[in-house]
Write a protein that holds these residues in place. Structure first.
Motif, mmCIF file in Angstrom:
data_model
loop_
_atom_site.group_PDB
_atom_site.id
_atom_site.type_symbol
_atom_site.label_atom_id
_atom_site.label_comp_id
_atom_site.label_asym_id
_atom_site.label_seq_id
_atom_site.Cartn_x
_atom_site.Cartn_y
_atom_site.Cartn_z
ATOM 1 N N UNK A 1 0.803 -1.227 0.000
ATOM 2 C CA UNK A 1 0.000 0.000 0.000
ATOM 3 C C UNK A 1 0.839 1.283 0.000
ATOM 4 N N UNK A 2 2.050 1.182 -0.526
ATOM 5 C CA UNK A 2 2.840 2.405 -0.691
ATOM 6 C C UNK A 2 2.421 3.144 -1.961
ATOM 7 N N UNK B 1 7.471 4.684 -0.435
ATOM 8 C CA UNK B 1 7.257 4.381 0.978
ATOM 9 C C UNK B 1 6.123 5.254 1.513
ATOM 10 N N UNK B 2 5.627 4.921 2.689
ATOM 11 C CA UNK B 2 4.651 5.744 3.408
ATOM 12 C C UNK B 2 4.621 5.175 4.819
ATOM 13 N N UNK B 3 4.138 5.953 5.767
ATOM 14 C CA UNK B 3 4.163 5.465 7.146
ATOM 15 C C UNK B 3 3.269 4.230 7.263
ATOM 16 N N UNK B 4 3.590 3.322 8.204
ATOM 17 C CA UNK B 4 2.776 2.106 8.360
ATOM 18 C C UNK B 4 1.305 2.439 8.636
ATOM 19 N N UNK C 1 -3.537 -7.814 6.758
ATOM 20 C CA UNK C 1 -2.654 -7.353 7.844
ATOM 21 C C UNK C 1 -1.289 -7.053 7.233
ATOM 22 N N UNK C 2 -1.141 -5.839 6.722
ATOM 23 C CA UNK C 2 0.049 -5.596 5.913
ATOM 24 C C UNK C 2 1.330 -5.563 6.744
ATOM 25 N N UNK C 3 1.222 -5.232 8.033
ATOM 26 C CA UNK C 3 2.437 -5.196 8.866
ATOM 27 C C UNK C 3 3.074 -6.581 8.939
ATOM 28 N N UNK D 1 8.615 9.367 -0.673
ATOM 29 C CA UNK D 1 7.650 9.192 0.419
ATOM 30 C C UNK D 1 6.287 9.662 -0.075
ATOM 31 N N UNK D 2 5.359 8.710 -0.201
ATOM 32 C CA UNK D 2 4.046 9.024 -0.782
ATOM 33 C C UNK D 2 3.010 9.397 0.280
ATOM 34 N N UNK D 3 3.433 9.440 1.560
ATOM 35 C CA UNK D 3 2.455 9.611 2.653
ATOM 36 C C UNK D 3 1.526 10.801 2.419
#
Ligand code: CDP
Ligand code: CDP
Length: 214
Positions: A11-12, A145-148, A163-165, A189-191
């Motif tokens: 999901x980034x 990337x993006x924050x969890x 549960x992506x983590x 960073x796509x956040x």
């Protein structure tokens, strides 16, 4: 041979961004995660014990994989004559795919098919190890990337059970071609970016390397 490698955790934004980028460039789009999901789906259908690397490797002997680029300029996969598109995001596939993908024989099978696809046309290919292991020689590498928290929210907004983590942890810690940032990859960073914002950022960087939209 031209390959733009887009790697990153779940999901980034890899799939959406890679598809749009490919359209802008006139390149074909390859989703390597779909291939690992298809292998996982097929093994589950056959009742294979996905906790055993030995059992998985043995099952590959009776796994017929056909993949290519379709008329829509996107990759497709048929596995043992099935096209499991609809089932690839099922909860059971989400839960088992990282175990299956950690098996070196599975990675060797899919990686060789991915390399073959690049012989025919320029590609945008997304995954976990495209810039580090499948096409380490390509000069065009991006790591999204993006924050969890943001990534988990994005998946929940899509309505799936994922549960992506757990997957990220397994994908980053496996021995064979783990998810990691290639030393020469550009990190985006796509956040807090829109999808088109990410595509434009990548296109700007590609222009500097001599690759321009159609
Ligand atoms: O869309 P999402 O990022 O959630 O997952 P995906 O790209 O469909 O990939 C599903 C799983 O396949 C990942 O969690 C990895 O275990 C595996 N995968 C891999 O090992 N190597 C790749 N190049 C692509 C996917
Ligand atoms: O392929 P990957 O799992 O890395 O991500 P994706 O499936 O392309 O994106 C996951 C979800 O996040 C999608 O619903 C995207 O529309 C959304 N997204 C977003 O809203 N903004 C971004 N900058 C990136 C992704």
């Amino acid at each position: 041979m031209t390959v733009i490698a887009i790697d990153g955790p779940a999901a980034s934004g890899k799939s959406t961004v890679s598809r749009r980028l490919a359209q802008r460039l006139g390149f074909a789009y390859v989703n390597s995660g779909t291939m690992y999901r298809a292998v996982t789906w097929d093994l589950l259908q056959r009742g294979t014990d996905t906790a055993s690397a030995v059992v998985i490797e043995a099952a590959l002997a009776s796994t017929d994989v056909v993949c290519g680029i379709g008329k829509n300029r996107e990759s497709f996969i048929r596995i043992n004559n099935s096209n499991p598109d609809e089932a690839l995001r099922d909860r059971s596939v989400n839960r088992h795919v990282s175990l299956v993908s950690a098996v070196p024989a599975v990675r060797a099978l899919i990686s060789s098919r991915l390399r073959a696809l690049a012989q025919d046309c320029p590609l945008v290919m997304e995954g976990r190890d495209i810039g580090t292991a499948v096409f380490p020689e390509t000069p065009y590498k991006f790591y999204l990337d993006a924050s969890p928290e943001i990534r988990q929210q994005r998946r929940e907004a899509e309505g799936g059970a994922d549960q992506i983590a757990d997957r990220d942890k397994l994908d980053s810690s496996r021995k064979a071609a783990p998810l990691k940032i290639a030393p020469d990859a550009r990190v985006v960073d796509t956040s807090h970016l829109t999808l088109d914002g990410v595509v434009d950022a990548i296109l700007d960087l590609l222009r500097q390397s001599g690759i321009a939209p159609k």
